[in-house]
Design a protein around this motif. Structure first.
Motif, PDB file in Angstrom:
ATOM      1  N   VAL A   1       0.865  -1.179   0.000  1.00 48.93           N
ATOM      2  CA  VAL A   1       0.000   0.000   0.000  1.00 48.93           C
ATOM      3  C   VAL A   1       0.896   1.222   0.000  1.00 48.93           C
ATOM      4  N   SER A   2       0.664   2.128  -0.951  1.00 48.77           N
ATOM      5  CA  SER A   2       1.457   3.349  -0.913  1.00 48.77           C
ATOM      6  C   SER A   2       0.546   4.519  -0.554  1.00 48.77           C
ATOM      7  N   LEU A   3       1.082   5.405   0.247  1.00 46.56           N
ATOM      8  CA  LEU A   3       0.321   6.563   0.728  1.00 46.56           C
ATOM      9  C   LEU A   3       1.042   7.829   0.314  1.00 46.56           C
ATOM     10  N   LEU A   4       0.354   8.692  -0.388  1.00 43.40           N
ATOM     11  CA  LEU A   4       0.978   9.950  -0.788  1.00 43.40           C
ATOM     12  C   LEU A   4       0.153  11.110  -0.247  1.00 43.40           C
ATOM     13  N   ASP A   5       0.809  11.958   0.508  1.00 44.12           N
ATOM     14  CA  ASP A   5       0.123  13.135   1.050  1.00 44.12           C
ATOM     15  C   ASP A   5      -0.091  14.128  -0.084  1.00 44.12           C
ATOM     16  N   ILE A   6      -1.347  14.385  -0.442  1.00 47.66           N
ATOM     17  CA  ILE A   6      -1.620  15.277  -1.573  1.00 47.66           C
ATOM     18  C   ILE A   6      -2.295  16.565  -1.097  1.00 47.66           C
ATOM     19  N   ALA A   7      -2.095  16.878   0.181  1.00 47.32           N
ATOM     20  CA  ALA A   7      -2.712  18.105   0.712  1.00 47.32           C
ATOM     21  C   ALA A   7      -2.309  19.323  -0.118  1.00 47.32           C
ATOM     22  N   ALA A   8      -1.027  19.374  -0.490  1.00 47.18           N
ATOM     23  CA  ALA A   8      -0.548  20.533  -1.255  1.00 47.18           C
ATOM     24  C   ALA A   8      -1.209  20.580  -2.629  1.00 47.18           C
ATOM     25  N   GLN A   9      -1.309  19.404  -3.299  1.00 47.36           N
ATOM     26  CA  GLN A   9      -1.942  19.381  -4.630  1.00 47.36           C
ATOM     27  C   GLN A   9      -3.405  19.770  -4.535  1.00 47.36           C
ATOM     28  N   VAL A  10      -4.091  19.201  -3.528  1.00 49.82           N
ATOM     29  CA  VAL A  10      -5.516  19.494  -3.373  1.00 49.82           C
ATOM     30  C   VAL A  10      -5.710  20.987  -3.127  1.00 49.82           C
ATOM     31  N   ASP A  11      -4.824  21.524  -2.310  1.00 48.05           N
ATOM     32  CA  ASP A  11      -4.895  22.947  -1.999  1.00 48.05           C
ATOM     33  C   ASP A  11      -4.653  23.771  -3.263  1.00 48.05           C
ATOM     34  N   ALA A  12      -3.626  23.370  -4.030  1.00 48.22           N
ATOM     35  CA  ALA A  12      -3.300  24.102  -5.259  1.00 48.22           C
ATOM     36  C   ALA A  12      -4.453  24.011  -6.248  1.00 48.22           C
ATOM     37  N   ARG A  13      -5.056  22.802  -6.335  1.00 47.91           N
ATOM     38  CA  ARG A  13      -6.164  22.602  -7.255  1.00 47.91           C
ATOM     39  C   ARG A  13      -7.326  23.520  -6.868  1.00 47.91           C
ATOM     40  N   GLN A  14      -7.568  23.566  -5.546  1.00 48.29           N
ATOM     41  CA  GLN A  14      -8.660  24.404  -5.049  1.00 48.29           C
ATOM     42  C   GLN A  14      -8.413  25.867  -5.385  1.00 48.29           C
ATOM     43  N   ARG A  15      -7.143  26.275  -5.168  1.00 53.31           N
ATOM     44  CA  ARG A  15      -6.828  27.677  -5.441  1.00 53.31           C
ATOM     45  C   ARG A  15      -6.981  27.991  -6.921  1.00 53.31           C
ATOM     46  N   LEU A  16      -6.587  27.011  -7.754  1.00 53.56           N
ATOM     47  CA  LEU A  16      -6.715  27.197  -9.202  1.00 53.56           C
ATOM     48  C   LEU A  16      -8.181  27.337  -9.586  1.00 53.56           C
ATOM     49  N   GLU A  17      -9.018  26.470  -8.985  1.00 53.15           N
ATOM     50  CA  GLU A  17     -10.450  26.538  -9.283  1.00 53.15           C
ATOM     51  C   GLU A  17     -11.027  27.879  -8.852  1.00 53.15           C
ATOM     52  N   ASN A  18     -10.602  28.324  -7.665  1.00 52.90           N
ATOM     53  CA  ASN A  18     -11.079  29.627  -7.181  1.00 52.90           C
ATOM     54  C   ASN A  18     -10.671  30.739  -8.127  1.00 52.90           C
ATOM     55  N   LEU A  19      -9.399  30.640  -8.563  1.00 52.40           N
ATOM     56  CA  LEU A  19      -8.870  31.665  -9.455  1.00 52.40           C
ATOM     57  C   LEU A  19      -9.659  31.682 -10.764  1.00 52.40           C
ATOM     58  N   ASN A  20      -9.932  30.459 -11.277  1.00 47.77           N
ATOM     59  CA  ASN A  20     -10.708  30.347 -12.514  1.00 47.77           C
ATOM     60  C   ASN A  20     -12.081  30.978 -12.365  1.00 47.77           C
ATOM     61  N   ALA A  21     -12.716  30.644 -11.239  1.00 49.40           N
ATOM     62  CA  ALA A  21     -14.063  31.171 -11.000  1.00 49.40           C
ATOM     63  C   ALA A  21     -14.022  32.691 -10.946  1.00 49.40           C
ATOM     64  N   GLU A  22     -12.979  33.188 -10.282  1.00 45.11           N
ATOM     65  CA  GLU A  22     -12.840  34.640 -10.141  1.00 45.11           C
ATOM     66  C   GLU A  22     -12.646  35.289 -11.509  1.00 45.11           C
ATOM     67  N   LEU A  23     -11.776  34.641 -12.326  1.00 42.52           N
ATOM     68  CA  LEU A  23     -11.521  35.183 -13.666  1.00 42.52           C
ATOM     69  C   LEU A  23     -12.789  35.169 -14.508  1.00 42.52           C
ATOM     70  N   GLU A  24     -13.536  34.045 -14.411  1.00 37.78           N
ATOM     71  CA  GLU A  24     -14.772  33.946 -15.186  1.00 37.78           C
ATOM     72  C   GLU A  24     -15.750  35.040 -14.768  1.00 37.78           C
ATOM     73  N   ALA A  25     -15.813  35.255 -13.451  1.00 38.35           N
ATOM     74  CA  ALA A  25     -16.711  36.297 -12.953  1.00 38.35           C
ATOM     75  C   ALA A  25     -16.301  37.654 -13.496  1.00 38.35           C
ATOM     76  N   ARG A  26     -14.960  37.865 -13.514  1.00 37.87           N
ATOM     77  CA  ARG A  26     -14.476  39.155 -13.996  1.00 37.87           C
ATOM     78  C   ARG A  26     -14.766  39.324 -15.480  1.00 37.87           C
ATOM     79  N   VAL A  27     -14.568  38.238 -16.230  1.00 33.19           N
ATOM     80  CA  VAL A  27     -14.834  38.295 -17.671  1.00 33.19           C
ATOM     81  C   VAL A  27     -16.317  38.589 -17.900  1.00 33.19           C
ATOM     82  N   ALA A  28     -17.169  37.891 -17.118  1.00 37.79           N
ATOM     83  CA  ALA A  28     -18.616  38.094 -17.267  1.00 37.79           C
ATOM     84  C   ALA A  28     -18.988  39.538 -16.963  1.00 37.79           C
ATOM     85  N   GLN A  29     -18.360  40.043 -15.894  1.00 38.92           N
ATOM     86  CA  GLN A  29     -18.609  41.429 -15.476  1.00 38.92           C
ATOM     87  C   GLN A  29     -18.214  42.398 -16.593  1.00 38.92           C
ATOM     88  N   ARG A  30     -16.990  42.142 -17.140  1.00 40.80           N
ATOM     89  CA  ARG A  30     -16.483  42.998 -18.196  1.00 40.80           C
ATOM     90  C   ARG A  30     -17.352  42.898 -19.446  1.00 40.80           C
TER      91      ARG A  30
END
Lengths: 139, 363
Positions: B254-283
């Motif tokens: 059994v191999s265990l890999l701590d992916i907290a950093a990846q999950v966090d990065a993925r979340q931040r990327l998703e947030n950033l995307n959502a923010e950009l989309e909102a800004r584009v929509a606004q513009r």
């Protein structure tokens, strides 16, 4: 197409501007057709309901009911097989205005001011020859 | 038989003879030297042998069971096995079961009977050296494997085919907050505590499939692992069956890999995307609004500029056509009409140019 079956007055003009109305009625008369007039869309709709005009010439911007609403209302109320030719008559000549006219079911678009040859061709297209030969000048 | 050429020592293999009978020792020496071996020493007691081994190491030890002194050959073999990992061959007159059993417990590479048969001795010695080399390589591999496992950032748990833990590497110990000794023998499912019962069921289902059918996981299972910190850590768990040569499953890794950093990065990327989309929509909305305002303005301009021309154009045309007017007046009316038409044309061009200037913005 002037047979006894057809009503004498074929054209209804909806126009709120008195001078413009006076001018178009004069032009129509000179071409030998007869027209009724209404000062806004709501009045025009009333008249249309009472009398089956073959052609409606309507301004777009009018109080109470504008030309777009008028056209849409007529299209809604028309019976199957019935079709009043509706032609916009407006000083708005932008592409988008014309597109909107088509979208609400209008058949054609005339830009103000309109000159006699264009008007004559339009009536010939929708109504045929004038019912009475009372035109004055050659156009 | 000549010494094995693949043996790791370049020189002739060195053999220590431990034999209380000097004559037998002499006889063995002659046989070995005749076969190309070097006899490093001949000693008669375990004590003498251990003293020599502390100094230099032979490649093999030939041992009699009966020796001078208190310690017999079997006890000496046990010492050698524990401390030196030098292949031991027994050469003895003792053929009884009790001695054989004791001797076998020391993992000898051969158990030969006296009197000495030169052919058998040389064959056994060559095989012993060969096997000792193979065993040395196995131990090296083991050390490599151990080093690899302990250097991995990925936690690795080894378990048997019942899913009971046999070992953890260091990273797994850190991730789980448990030492190997604390969890050895325990079922995997009791040590891998996940944040939800659904994840536990998923893990157990995979474990079952891996152990029973040696199924290969296409991608790791992403779970929250209840580890040392108390808060579940996002972890990717991968299970792989260890199969024997016949294909039977021997256990599971059994191999265990701590992916907290990846999950966090993925979340931040998703947030950033959502923010950009909102800004584009606004513009986009702002531009559409501006575009609509411009269109309204153009419509009004068209209306306002054309309206005063309506009587000018219409009346001048009617006058030009009116036979009751004089030719001169009609001519003036035609010129008036031409000017009106010209102005109308200019207005039309101006508005068309403005209208075409718009960016194509349709929602």
């Amino acid at each position: 197409m002037s047979t006894p079956d057809h009503p004498a007055v074929d054209i209804l003009v909806a126009e709120d501007h008195p001078l413009n109305l006076k001018i178009i009625l004069r032009q129509i008369a000179l071409l030998g057709y007869r027209a009724d007039a209404a000062a806004d869309g709501a009045l025009a709709l009333e008249r249309w309901r009472q009398h089956p005009y073959r052609l409606l010439l309507t301004d777009l911007h009018m109080p109470n009911m504008d030309g777009y609403e008028l056209a849409a209302a007529i299209r809604r109320e028309e019976a199957a097989g019935q079709h009043t030719a509706i032609v916009a008559y407006s000083a708005n000549v932008l592409q988008q205005d014309q597109a909107r006219c088509r979208a609400v079911g209008m058949d054609d678009y005339l830009a103000k001011p309109v000159q006699m040859p264009r008007l004559k061709a339009l009536f010939a297209q929708w109504l045929g020859a004038p019912p009475e030969a009372c035109g004055r000048g050659e156009v | 038989m000549r010494p094995d050429a693949t043996n790791h020592s370049v020189a002739a293999p060195r053999v220590l003879i431990v034999e209380d009978d000097a004559q037998v020792a002499q006889e063995i020496s002659l046989i070995l030297e005749g076969a190309g071996y070097q006899v490093s020493a001949r000693v008669a007691s375990a004590a003498a042998a251990l003293e020599l081994l502390a100094g230099s190491r032979p490649d093999a030890v030939l041992l009699d069971i009966v020796l001078e002194g208190d310690v017999d050959g079997i006890a000496l073999a046990e010492q050698i096995r524990l401390h030196y990992q030098i292949p031991v061959l027994f050469l003895t007159v003792r053929s009884d079961l009790a001695h054989r059993a004791r001797a076998l417990a020391t993992d000898p590479y051969a158990y030969l009977m006296k009197p000495v048969d030169a052919q058998a001795l040389c064959t056994a010695l060559a095989m012993a050296l060969h096997n000792a080399e193979r065993d040395r390589q196995l131990r090296d591999n083991q050390r490599w494997l151990t080093a690899v496992l302990s250097s991995l950032h990925e936690g690795v748990i080894m378990a048997d085919k019942q899913g009971r833990i046999s070992a953890l590497n260091r990273a797994a110990e850190v991730l789980l907050g448990r030492a190997t000794e604390q969890v050895a023998g325990q079922p995997l499912a009791s040590v891998l505590v996940l944040e939800s019962p659904a994840q536990m069921r998923q893990l157990e289902a995979i474990l079952t499939r891996v152990i029973h059918f040696a199924e290969v996981m296409r991608e790791p299972l992403e779970v929250g692992l209840q580890g040392s910190g108390g808060v579940p850590r996002p972890t990717a768990i991968a299970l792989a069956a260890v199969t024997q040569e016949q294909g039977a499953v021997a256990g599971v890794v059994v191999s265990l890999l701590d992916i907290a950093a990846q999950v966090d990065a993925r979340q931040r990327l998703e947030n950033l995307n959502a923010e950009l989309e909102a800004r584009v929509a606004q513009r986009t909305a702002a531009l559409q609004q501006a575009s609509a305002a411009k269109n309204r303005f153009l419509g009004e301009m068209s209306h306002e500029l054309r309206t005063p021309l309506i009587p000018v154009v219409a009346y001048s045309e009617l006058m030009a056509l009116d036979p009751s007017l004089s030719a001169d007046t009609r001519s003036m009316a035609r010129e008036m009409l031409a000017s009106g038409e010209h102005l109308l044309g200019l207005i039309g061009q101006l508005l068309a140019a403005s209208e075409n200037d718009q960016p194509p913005l349709k929602p």
